[in-house]
Design a protein around this motif. Structure first.
Motif, PDB file in Angstrom:
ATOM      1  N   GLY A 205     -11.104   0.968   6.013  1.00 26.62           N
ATOM      2  CA  GLY A 205     -12.363   0.389   6.096  1.00 26.62           C
ATOM      3  C   GLY A 205     -13.625   1.225   5.859  1.00 26.62           C
ATOM      4  O   GLY A 205     -14.427   0.674   5.586  1.00 26.62           O
ATOM      5  N   ILE A 206     -13.192   2.380   5.948  1.00 24.43           N
ATOM      6  CA  ILE A 206     -14.538   3.379   5.581  1.00 24.43           C
ATOM      7  C   ILE A 206     -14.773   3.338   4.167  1.00 24.43           C
ATOM      8  O   ILE A 206     -15.664   3.320   3.714  1.00 24.43           O
ATOM      9  N   ILE A 207     -13.572   3.353   3.348  1.00 23.51           N
ATOM     10  CA  ILE A 207     -13.783   3.485   1.997  1.00 23.51           C
ATOM     11  C   ILE A 207     -14.328   2.002   1.590  1.00 23.51           C
ATOM     12  O   ILE A 207     -15.238   1.983   0.515  1.00 23.51           O
ATOM     13  N   SER A 208     -13.982   0.905   2.115  1.00 23.59           N
ATOM     14  CA  SER A 208     -14.402  -0.474   1.620  1.00 23.59           C
ATOM     15  C   SER A 208     -15.888  -0.635   1.964  1.00 23.59           C
ATOM     16  O   SER A 208     -16.755  -1.104   1.058  1.00 23.59           O
ATOM     17  N   ARG A 209     -16.431   0.230   3.142  1.00 20.82           N
ATOM     18  CA  ARG A 209     -17.679   0.006   3.197  1.00 20.82           C
ATOM     19  C   ARG A 209     -18.567   0.983   2.501  1.00 20.82           C
ATOM     20  O   ARG A 209     -19.870   0.799   1.798  1.00 20.82           O
ATOM     21  N   SER A 210     -17.944   2.115   2.034  1.00 22.29           N
ATOM     22  CA  SER A 210     -18.577   3.109   1.142  1.00 22.29           C
ATOM     23  C   SER A 210     -18.606   2.664  -0.397  1.00 22.29           C
ATOM     24  O   SER A 210     -19.570   2.714  -1.231  1.00 22.29           O
ATOM     25  N   ALA A 211     -17.720   1.795  -0.666  1.00 20.74           N
ATOM     26  CA  ALA A 211     -17.386   1.188  -2.115  1.00 20.74           C
ATOM     27  C   ALA A 211     -17.129  -0.248  -1.949  1.00 20.74           C
ATOM     28  O   ALA A 211     -15.922  -0.863  -2.137  1.00 20.74           O
ATOM     29  N   PRO A 212     -18.359  -1.176  -1.728  1.00 21.81           N
ATOM     30  CA  PRO A 212     -17.898  -2.410  -1.432  1.00 21.81           C
ATOM     31  C   PRO A 212     -17.262  -3.214  -2.732  1.00 21.81           C
ATOM     32  O   PRO A 212     -16.731  -4.224  -2.651  1.00 21.81           O
ATOM     33  N   SER A 213     -17.298  -2.607  -3.952  1.00 19.30           N
ATOM     34  CA  SER A 213     -16.831  -3.217  -5.298  1.00 19.30           C
ATOM     35  C   SER A 213     -15.235  -3.134  -5.162  1.00 19.30           C
ATOM     36  O   SER A 213     -14.731  -3.975  -5.970  1.00 19.30           O
ATOM     37  N   LEU A 214     -14.698  -2.145  -4.397  1.00 18.31           N
ATOM     38  CA  LEU A 214     -13.246  -2.070  -4.335  1.00 18.31           C
ATOM     39  C   LEU A 214     -12.588  -3.212  -3.574  1.00 18.31           C
ATOM     40  O   LEU A 214     -13.511  -3.763  -2.660  1.00 18.31           O
ATOM     41  N   ASN A 215     -11.351  -3.770  -3.952  1.00 14.91           N
ATOM     42  CA  ASN A 215     -10.790  -4.809  -3.451  1.00 14.91           C
ATOM     43  C   ASN A 215      -9.869  -4.381  -2.193  1.00 14.91           C
ATOM     44  O   ASN A 215      -9.071  -3.450  -2.256  1.00 14.91           O
ATOM     45  N   PHE A 217      -7.926  -5.746  -0.077  1.00 17.68           N
ATOM     46  CA  PHE A 217      -6.558  -6.134   0.085  1.00 17.68           C
ATOM     47  C   PHE A 217      -5.754  -5.284  -0.945  1.00 17.68           C
ATOM     48  O   PHE A 217      -4.551  -5.022  -0.793  1.00 17.68           O
ATOM     49  N   SER A 218      -6.034  -5.139  -2.119  1.00 19.05           N
ATOM     50  CA  SER A 218      -5.393  -4.418  -3.216  1.00 19.05           C
ATOM     51  C   SER A 218      -5.208  -2.769  -2.794  1.00 19.05           C
ATOM     52  O   SER A 218      -4.308  -2.200  -3.115  1.00 19.05           O
ATOM     53  N   LEU A 219      -5.943  -2.608  -2.097  1.00 20.26           N
ATOM     54  CA  LEU A 219      -5.957  -0.988  -1.581  1.00 20.26           C
ATOM     55  C   LEU A 219      -5.493  -0.806  -0.225  1.00 20.26           C
ATOM     56  O   LEU A 219      -4.504   0.121  -0.074  1.00 20.26           O
ATOM     57  N   GLY A 220      -5.858  -1.669   0.808  1.00 28.34           N
ATOM     58  CA  GLY A 220      -5.401  -1.503   2.069  1.00 28.34           C
ATOM     59  C   GLY A 220      -3.712  -1.920   2.307  1.00 28.34           C
ATOM     60  O   GLY A 220      -3.038  -1.106   2.959  1.00 28.34           O
ATOM     61  N   LEU A 221      -3.240  -3.127   1.527  1.00 29.93           N
ATOM     62  CA  LEU A 221      -1.999  -3.483   2.003  1.00 29.93           C
ATOM     63  C   LEU A 221      -1.076  -2.144   1.419  1.00 29.93           C
ATOM     64  O   LEU A 221      -0.088  -1.856   2.153  1.00 29.93           O
ATOM     65  N   PRO A 222      -1.055  -1.884   0.121  1.00 26.96           N
ATOM     66  CA  PRO A 222      -0.103  -0.886  -0.357  1.00 26.96           C
ATOM     67  C   PRO A 222      -0.319   0.443   0.364  1.00 26.96           C
ATOM     68  O   PRO A 222       0.761   1.252   0.511  1.00 26.96           O
ATOM     69  N   ALA A 223      -1.379   0.949   0.932  1.00 31.37           N
ATOM     70  CA  ALA A 223      -1.725   2.173   1.784  1.00 31.37           C
ATOM     71  C   ALA A 223      -0.975   1.810   2.734  1.00 31.37           C
ATOM     72  O   ALA A 223      -0.229   2.798   3.556  1.00 31.37           O
ATOM     73  N   GLY A 224      -1.008   0.898   3.553  1.00 29.40           N
ATOM     74  CA  GLY A 224      -0.472   0.615   4.789  1.00 29.40           C
ATOM     75  C   GLY A 224       1.185   0.620   4.806  1.00 29.40           C
ATOM     76  O   GLY A 224       1.841   1.213   5.750  1.00 29.40           O
ATOM     77  N   VAL A 225       1.756  -0.152   3.687  1.00 30.49           N
ATOM     78  CA  VAL A 225       2.997   0.092   3.652  1.00 30.49           C
ATOM     79  C   VAL A 225       3.537   1.369   3.145  1.00 30.49           C
ATOM     80  O   VAL A 225       4.578   1.781   4.028  1.00 30.49           O
TER      81      VAL A 225
END
Length: 260
Positions: A205-215, A217-225
């Motif tokens: 969430g912090i990364i997505s707020r810092s860089a809103p251009s990042l997707n 879902f494509s970042l959080g789901l693989p990281a969570g798994v």
């Protein structure tokens, strides 16, 4: 004319006594998580119930009601079935705890949709839940806890002979208290992994707020798994200890139901 009498009356009485004793044992096996699985043929449960009933008839002086088809006889049979179902249902609480923990972990990892048909229960369960259930089953059988459970089932005929009052409101309250322990155990099993997954989600969430251009879902789901798999590998020794304690708790709860 001399009439021959072969003495089948005593044999018939012993047969109905065996059938009466099998009622409690068969009900317990039907409600137990291992022996009551859909993969276990009913013929196997009947043969196992008969084998244990023969031992009970030889070791105890259990007597069947004079008439099983009378009202008193049917009530005695219903009481036996209730006792057996309770003895088996106590184990269900312990075996349901890892499945609940898997639901918590799978929700944090984003793998809630990864469900398969459980061949044991016939219902759909998460993939992690099947893994936890297999580990618990191996530990339960490897520690000989199933033998202790059979011992308690046989001991129940000495502690609570057929025809005695058994299932009181106090025991109903004791049975419901095991449900509270089930949710507590599930939380303890899932806590190490869910804490790590919560940290990963906060970082995402912090990364997505810092860089809103990042997707996200494509970042959080693989990281969570990946974080969930790594946490499961690291916490594997702790999981084994928790499931071993859970096997002991299952037998302790079954023994608590037999205390006067």
């Amino acid at each position: 004319m001399i009439a021959l009498h072969f003495g089948f009356g005593a044999l018939e009485a012993e047969f109905w006594r065996l059938v009466f004793v099998m009622t409690r044992i068969a009900a317990a096996l039907l409600a137990a998580p291992l022996f009551g699985a859909m993969t276990v043929p009913p013929q196997v449960r009947v043969m196992l119930s008969g084998a244990v009933a023969v031992l009970v008839c030889a070791w105890t002086d259990v007597a069947a009601p004079p008439s099983l088809l009378s009202l008193d006889g049917m009530l005695s049979v219903a009481n036996e079935a209730l006792i057996g179902l309770t003895m088996g249902f106590v184990l269900q609480f312990s075996f349901a705890a890892p499945v609940i923990a898997a639901e918590m972990i799978g929700g944090g990892m984003g793998m809630s949709i990864a469900t398969t048909a459980d061949p044991v229960s016939g219902a759909h369960s998460p993939a992690l839940g099947q893994y936890f259930s297999v580990v618990l089953t191996v530990l339960f059988l490897g520690l000989g806890a199933h033998l202790d459970w059979f011992s308690l089932l046989v001991e129940s005929y000495r502690t609570f002979p057929p025809g005695t009052a058994w299932f009181t409101p106090g025991r109903m309250q004791l049975l419901t208290s095991f449900g509270t322990q089930m949710f507590t155990t599930a939380l303890v099993i899932a806590l190490p992994v869910t804490l790590l997954l919560m940290l990963v989600q906060i970082m995402t969430g912090i990364i997505s707020r810092s860089a809103p251009s990042l997707n996200l879902f494509s970042l959080g789901l693989p990281a969570g798994v990946l974080a969930g798999i790594a946490a499961l590998i690291v916490s594997a020794p702790l999981l084994t200890d928790r499931l071993t304690d859970l096997s002991e708790t299952a037998i302790t709860q079954a023994a608590a139901m037999l205390e006067r």
